[in-house]
Design an enzyme around this catalytic site. Sequence first.
Site, mmCIF file in Angstrom:
data_model
loop_
_atom_site.group_PDB
_atom_site.id
_atom_site.type_symbol
_atom_site.label_atom_id
_atom_site.label_comp_id
_atom_site.label_asym_id
_atom_site.label_seq_id
_atom_site.Cartn_x
_atom_site.Cartn_y
_atom_site.Cartn_z
ATOM 1 N N ASN A 86 -1.533 6.982 -1.989
ATOM 2 C CA ASN A 86 -2.801 6.759 -1.402
ATOM 3 C C ASN A 86 -3.690 5.548 -1.833
ATOM 4 O OD1 ASN A 86 -4.625 6.666 0.849
ATOM 5 N ND2 ASN A 86 -6.044 8.491 -0.260
ATOM 6 N N ASN A 87 -3.007 4.516 -2.307
ATOM 7 C CA ASN A 87 -3.624 3.283 -3.194
ATOM 8 C C ASN A 87 -2.846 2.251 -2.901
ATOM 9 O OD1 ASN A 87 -5.539 2.156 -4.586
ATOM 10 N ND2 ASN A 87 -4.807 2.795 -6.560
ATOM 11 N N HIS A 140 0.924 -1.408 0.035
ATOM 12 C CA HIS A 140 -0.068 -0.015 -0.151
ATOM 13 C C HIS A 140 0.919 1.107 -0.038
ATOM 14 C CE1 HIS A 140 -3.734 2.256 1.001
ATOM 15 N NE2 HIS A 140 -2.787 3.170 1.354
ATOM 16 N N CYS A 141 0.712 2.012 -1.128
ATOM 17 C CA CYS A 141 1.666 3.115 -1.081
ATOM 18 C C CYS A 141 1.042 4.263 -0.608
ATOM 19 C CB CYS A 141 2.086 3.589 -2.444
ATOM 20 S SG CYS A 141 3.148 4.730 -2.680
ATOM 21 N N PRO A 142 1.665 4.982 0.563
ATOM 22 C CA PRO A 142 1.000 6.273 1.054
ATOM 23 C C PRO A 142 1.031 7.402 0.088
ATOM 24 C CG PRO A 142 2.948 5.967 2.156
ATOM 25 C CD PRO A 142 2.717 4.706 1.197
#
Lengths: 662, 157
Positions: free
Chosen positions: A149-150, A144-146
């Site tokens: 945000n996805n 999950h890549c902040p």
Amino acid sequence: TPSSLSVGGALGDPSPSRPFRPSRYVPVSAATAFLVGATTLFLCFTCPWLSERFSSSIPLYNAVVFLFTLANFCMATFMDPGIFPRAEEDEDKEDDFRAPLYKTVEVRGIQVRMKWCSTCRFYRPPRCSHCSVCDNCVEEFDHHCPWVNNCIGRRNYRYFFLFLLSLTIHIMDVFGFSLLYILHHTKQLDQVNSGVTMAVMCVAGLFFVPVAGLTGFHTVLVARGRTTNEQVTGKFRGGVNPFTHGCLKNIAHVLCSSQAPRYLGRLRKPLSVQVQPPFLRPPLSEAQLAAKVLDNGIQQSKSSLEIMESQSIDADPPPPPKPEHRYPGLPHTQNEECSLLTEAPPTPSLYKYRPAYSSPGKNHTASAHSSKMSRGNSMTESPSVPVTTGQPSYRSDPSLSSRGGAGFRGGGEGGRAGSGGLGGASAFGGRSYPSFTDTLLQSAAASCSSSLRSAHTAHNALGPLISEGTTSTSYKSLANQTRNGSLSYESLLTPSESPEFESAAHDTAPGAPPILGYTSPFLSAQQREGSLQACPASLRPSPNRAFLRPTSSPPSRAPPLSPRARSLGSPPPGPAPGHTHLGKSLSYGGGAELQHRPSSSGGGTPMPKLTDFYLLFFFPPHQIFSSTIKQNVANHNTHSHKPAGGMKKVTGVGGTTYGISV
Amino acid sequence: MATEFHNLQELRHSASLANKVFIQRDYTDGTVCKFQTKFPSELDSRIERTLFEDTVKMLNNYYAEAEKIGGQSYIEGCLACLTVYLVFLCIETRYDKVLKKISRYIQEQNEKVYAPRGLLITDPIERGMRVIEISVYEDRGSSGSSSGSSTTSSSGR
């Protein structure tokens, strides 16, 4: 209309009523602001001079690269990563308390465990993992890549990778051309243009190292055919990755395959076919007829035996036939054909799984199921999915999750690409930590089948005791509650175990039998049987007490037992477990070092200070306090604040601990 | 006379959903989309094994075609990059085209093979391509006859 563009991830929200958390949008807003802002300033203040002095193709080139970067950024941000829709109710008909937590499948010769996802109600396919931030199972979950945000998964990994590549190139271009400008304006540095250009240079220089490092890291991942989750949790440390097809094919798969379809938001075609009786029936086969003649109501028919034998692919061993099916000849209302079909069906959902029959040794998959525990309805929906509940998923930078990892714990799962086959286990979720816990807990759990339903009451007490392994092998209902507490200890003690993969080479914990993590289901079965016979009574009284007996584990588990036993009651000893993971932090902090994890036996070296900075960069501090991980913070506070000579250890995704010099 | 009328009506709409059979994915070749061709025992009395296997094999072929990495997918990828992915708004990707083919195929199979046997196949895409769901219908109207008693075989619970 082509449906490949879908709004998922950042905007879409297939899971019901999740609270709005503005803190989630801070990193992505910052990233957008930096990217667009710095580039705009560069184009407005630096490029005019460049186009006059050299060529107008310079701003054009930079604009094109910027556009490509922005496009990939948007695709990575807004595209559905491959979210699985929740399974419908009728797909899972088994009594949750009796259904196994894991199903094992063989992927190109390697045993892979698929874990039951209690939120989504299906067994997670291989490489699938449940993201706790998004509360969805994602196909080929990477992380999950902040910053976008996805989740990054099957559908949008290509865009994420291209975003990293193009961003690296863009940063280099901006930095380079800004430098060129400055070098030609050394006497006019007090001008606005020069000031802005220098500011842009600083921003570019600052971001270059982590971005380039991450790009290099993902390049290696793509070449090796691994997801971030699998790399971080060390699933393939033994060197056997069943999902790789060779370097070139892996790259082609990422960059050149056709856009995968989304599963959510599809228009359901209305049923246009009428189903009206009378129905055609197939004629009885010769085998069925012959068997029927011989069948005195007790023997199995040939056809049904064939069906049983061909079930090797299906991970669920068939339960023995129910009593009413044993005498097919007797029931009056049954068809001739029906009377032959008394054996367990291949599809698990149609039959209840009785604990009494769940003995191992039925077939090879049975051994994997010996570690089965019933799935159990999630007592508490939030902790149910081991990683889902409030646990931040693995971030694009592993250290990120480790920071929040203090609270992450379970969060790790989200991060960890639980690996579908691994049952989304990844470090936290599905992974059973050394079979020691498996066996212990299995024996405990098995004898306490009747007390499963009350297991949820034992939440707190079970916390420190229930290791990953516990949850993985225990009934799901137990797993759900204990996951939060146990993960932190697990991660510290067993940095990168991948018990899901039962391939040969694993040296996980020092001193542990090499097969520990990898053949745990099978061993657990044996252990369990032994334990069951040995001390069922002692473990019977209650789940609490059962789990409070670390010492009753089989002697072969002794080596991993001691650290674990320590961890059960108190935080593990300071430096040793923590340092073992420092190498990982090095690899992420430095960005460019894609290390093999150091073995847990190796002592760690103190981290270089420079990487500390980048760790902080990748772990926006607010993440630690986000509400998603609040529930886990309490569990992790104890061990995340171990004194360790000025080294702060944070539990990261996949059970890795990152040390940060304070 | 009223009784005869009643029976006729019963016979007319008497198919009711009795059970669902789920054909799981076959992961032996990795994460490529492929379903198990093993014949589920619940369908043993409902459809010929060969028909079922043909359907599943055909579906597997379609999915393999969709996921094939070859000329068309290269071109699509390059075009997508060049047009900054705006091309996705205009054209249909290879996968989407094959999915449409699959949908038509399943529809046709349902009409010709499965519905006459009281079965219905659900497109796997609706289940996230994890399972093929086959709904088994019962002939409730003629409960007294032999076909009605098949309830016991499939539900068996």
